[in-house]
Enzyme design. Sequence first.
Site, PDB file in Angstrom:
ATOM      1  CG  ASP A 115     -10.067 -21.019 -46.863  1.00  0.00           C
ATOM      2  OD1 ASP A 115     -11.003 -21.656 -47.381  1.00  0.00           O
ATOM      3  OD2 ASP A 115      -9.783 -21.101 -45.656  1.00  0.00           O
ATOM      4  CG  ASP A 131     -15.432 -21.915 -46.488  1.00  0.00           C
ATOM      5  OD1 ASP A 131     -15.533 -23.101 -46.119  1.00  0.00           O
ATOM      6  OD2 ASP A 131     -14.343 -21.302 -46.530  1.00  0.00           O
TER       7      ASP A 131
END
Length: 165
Positions: A115, A131
């Site tokens: 991330d 995402d």
Amino acid sequence: MATVLITAAVVALLVILDQAIKLWATAVLAPVGAMLLIPGVVELRYYLNDGAAFSSFSGQQLFLIVFTSVAMVAIAAYLLIKRPARKLEYWAWVLVLAGGIGNWIDRVFNHQVVDYINFLFIRFAIFNLADVLVCTGIGLLVLNLILEELAAKKKASGEKTDGTI
């Protein structure tokens, strides 16, 4: 057949983009930790997530891999077999599929997801392009449901509708 090829190409391009950004984040962000992108708004921060959204199911990689695998096969089969009539629904599922595959690749090969997008003005999870694709796809599916419901109500009330929105 053309739709299948176009869909496969779009999914592949989105997955490649997701993986390329994650490789960049690993190479560039990991050594420094974070880079300010827009002061007070967003930074790029390297973070390894061994769970799902908001670190839920943390440490349960086998479950996440199996669940994602089943979900991605189901979505691909739905797109190939049913082929939703509404383009909005079709492309929403394509986004969910591409995002799911992007994070699935991380889980299978790295046992965690890279991330890198961190909003500074709110307390929110650090996330990535995959995402964003999944969330955008889900949002478009919700919009599609709302539009279908409105069209059904319009039709039931006797108003003229050509089925397009």
